[in-house]
Design a protein around this motif. Sequence first.
Motif, PDB file in Angstrom:
ATOM      1  N   TYR A  43       0.856  -1.188   0.000  1.00 20.02           N
ATOM      2  CA  TYR A  43       0.000   0.000   0.000  1.00 20.02           C
ATOM      3  C   TYR A  43       0.887   1.231   0.000  1.00 20.02           C
ATOM      4  O   TYR A  43       1.841   1.323   0.778  1.00 20.02           O
ATOM      5  N   MET A  44       0.592   2.197  -0.886  1.00 16.75           N
ATOM      6  CA  MET A  44       1.339   3.448  -0.956  1.00 16.75           C
ATOM      7  C   MET A  44       0.387   4.627  -0.855  1.00 16.75           C
ATOM      8  O   MET A  44      -0.642   4.662  -1.536  1.00 16.75           O
ATOM      9  N   ASN A  45       0.752   5.575  -0.006  1.00 17.66           N
ATOM     10  CA  ASN A  45      -0.004   6.812   0.177  1.00 17.66           C
ATOM     11  C   ASN A  45       0.969   7.962  -0.030  1.00 17.66           C
ATOM     12  O   ASN A  45       1.879   8.170   0.783  1.00 17.66           O
ATOM     13  N   ARG A  46       0.820   8.699  -1.116  1.00 14.57           N
ATOM     14  CA  ARG A  46       1.740   9.794  -1.475  1.00 14.57           C
ATOM     15  C   ARG A  46       0.952  11.105  -1.447  1.00 14.57           C
ATOM     16  O   ARG A  46       0.005  11.297  -2.207  1.00 14.57           O
ATOM     17  N   ASP A  47       1.361  12.023  -0.566  1.00 12.58           N
ATOM     18  CA  ASP A  47       0.658  13.285  -0.358  1.00 12.58           C
ATOM     19  C   ASP A  47       1.558  14.441  -0.790  1.00 12.58           C
ATOM     20  O   ASP A  47       2.596  14.700  -0.171  1.00 12.58           O
ATOM     21  N   PHE A  48       1.171  15.149  -1.858  1.00 17.81           N
ATOM     22  CA  PHE A  48       1.950  16.277  -2.362  1.00 17.81           C
ATOM     23  C   PHE A  48       1.564  17.555  -1.608  1.00 17.81           C
ATOM     24  O   PHE A  48       0.420  17.735  -1.206  1.00 17.81           O
ATOM     25  N   HIS A  49       2.538  18.471  -1.500  1.00 18.70           N
ATOM     26  CA  HIS A  49       2.322  19.672  -0.678  1.00 18.70           C
ATOM     27  C   HIS A  49       2.286  20.963  -1.469  1.00 18.70           C
ATOM     28  O   HIS A  49       1.603  21.891  -1.075  1.00 18.70           O
ATOM     29  N   ASN A  50       3.054  21.092  -2.544  1.00 19.93           N
ATOM     30  CA  ASN A  50       3.133  22.375  -3.253  1.00 19.93           C
ATOM     31  C   ASN A  50       2.751  22.235  -4.719  1.00 19.93           C
ATOM     32  O   ASN A  50       3.348  22.837  -5.596  1.00 19.93           O
ATOM     33  N   SER A  51       1.760  21.393  -4.968  1.00 19.46           N
ATOM     34  CA  SER A  51       1.280  21.211  -6.336  1.00 19.46           C
ATOM     35  C   SER A  51      -0.244  21.292  -6.337  1.00 19.46           C
ATOM     36  O   SER A  51      -0.920  20.495  -5.683  1.00 19.46           O
ATOM     37  N   SER A  53      -2.189  20.749  -8.898  1.00 23.10           N
ATOM     38  CA  SER A  53      -2.805  19.786  -9.815  1.00 23.10           C
ATOM     39  C   SER A  53      -2.682  18.348  -9.341  1.00 23.10           C
ATOM     40  O   SER A  53      -3.406  17.476  -9.811  1.00 23.10           O
ATOM     41  N   LEU A  54      -1.758  18.072  -8.418  1.00 19.27           N
ATOM     42  CA  LEU A  54      -1.545  16.711  -7.952  1.00 19.27           C
ATOM     43  C   LEU A  54      -2.165  16.541  -6.574  1.00 19.27           C
ATOM     44  O   LEU A  54      -1.710  17.141  -5.595  1.00 19.27           O
ATOM     45  N   GLY A  55      -3.194  15.730  -6.508  1.00 14.32           N
ATOM     46  CA  GLY A  55      -3.815  15.458  -5.226  1.00 14.32           C
ATOM     47  C   GLY A  55      -3.174  14.246  -4.574  1.00 14.32           C
ATOM     48  O   GLY A  55      -2.231  13.655  -5.107  1.00 14.32           O
ATOM     49  N   PRO A  56      -3.648  13.844  -3.392  1.00 14.71           N
ATOM     50  CA  PRO A  56      -3.120  12.650  -2.740  1.00 14.71           C
ATOM     51  C   PRO A  56      -3.305  11.411  -3.624  1.00 14.71           C
ATOM     52  O   PRO A  56      -4.327  11.259  -4.291  1.00 14.71           O
ATOM     53  N   MET A  57      -2.302  10.557  -3.642  1.00 15.40           N
ATOM     54  CA  MET A  57      -2.357   9.335  -4.450  1.00 15.40           C
ATOM     55  C   MET A  57      -2.245   8.145  -3.527  1.00 15.40           C
ATOM     56  O   MET A  57      -1.271   8.007  -2.782  1.00 15.40           O
ATOM     57  N   ARG A  58      -3.243   7.276  -3.589  1.00 20.30           N
ATOM     58  CA  ARG A  58      -3.291   6.110  -2.719  1.00 20.30           C
ATOM     59  C   ARG A  58      -3.563   4.876  -3.567  1.00 20.30           C
ATOM     60  O   ARG A  58      -4.630   4.732  -4.137  1.00 20.30           O
TER      61      ARG A  58
END
Length: 414
Positions: A43-51, A53-58
Amino acid sequence: MKKNLSVPTKVAICLGAFSLCTDAARADFINDSHATIDARNMYMNRDFHNSGSLGPMRDWGQGFTLRLNSGFTEGVVGFGVDAIAQMGIRLDAGQRGSTTNLLVLDSDGKAENEWSEAGATAKMRFGKSQLSVGSLQPSLPVVMYNDTRLLATRYTGAMFTSKDIDNLNLTFGQLSKVNLRDSTDNKNMAYAYNGLSAGDFDFAGGSYNFTKDLAVSYYYGRLEEAYSQNFLGLTHAVEVSPGVKILTDLRYFHSDDEGRAVGGVIDNDFLNGMVTLDAKGHGISAGWQKLSGDGNFPFLAGADPYSVNLVTHNTFAKQNTKAWQLRYTYNFSAMGVPGLTFMTRYVQGRSIEVGNVSDGHEWERDMDIAYVIQSGPLKDLSLRWRNVSFRSGNGLTTDLDENRVILGYQIALW
């Protein structure tokens, strides 16, 4: 996406290859064979902070890798065959166009429900030398296959290895296709930074052990129409007192352009190394690197750069990157808890040149906790949690926080 054969069909094809040997030689061919299934749930949860257009990706998936390895036929020259079949299953997916590289995406950016692939390798042994042709997963300084998602990268080509001379390991070969960790297609070889198709990748080199604690190595790699590369390495271990060791790992690359650099020319030197104090379960490491000259440090698509600062998310391989690392590990078996391990590290890069940025900087902090069950019906089941924080400056790239949870288990079929 192209239609794939079902996994049972592929497995049957792989097993059928074992009947190619003569009856006279079948004993060693079969008796020395083994087969395993590696199961990996991730399982991967990737949370972007300064973009914006890119939301959290799970993303969440299950991977299976079946490996079949035969022995060799009898005689001065022995023959054998290996096979690999892989299957991935989507358990959950976030937004379209996810950049986690965990799941295979279709042409619309949506994760596939399942995917599968297979490969085979013919092999020939003479003395302590072996020639392998077909599906390969080399792990060398100039080409290290990636195995950090559900399924691993595979290459197609030929590789010769020899240990006929005492203390000397020799390897050379050629790769012509790559099957990426999040793809089911064989693609042309490519340079990692731009993905442009290139020619074949040729490699050669070896390592020599002066003593059991001191080894040196040299390797050469050339991706046709992209870059060439020379590597020198040294590893050394010394026991300074009972249970206390100092480990040294030094690596140097010189890389040149062959026509397809990003934004100009590849002509750089990459020196990196790490010193580790290993004492009664504790490991304290200090690493450093200097990448100087023109261009990013080059490596193959589908591979990892051979650098002490290759960490969970970032590679610290952009042009002119200078970086340092502090790392701490602990093995809880020293406290009577075998199977439990801990790692944390911090890497900071500076002086980075990307586009119009001439003094970029970035850092990454990783934490890794793993446990392998030691007994009972779930013996050897592993559970790992990886936590990442990555930040950059001067507009270099996107900041993120990431968590990975990985369950792994290997089943020996015979």
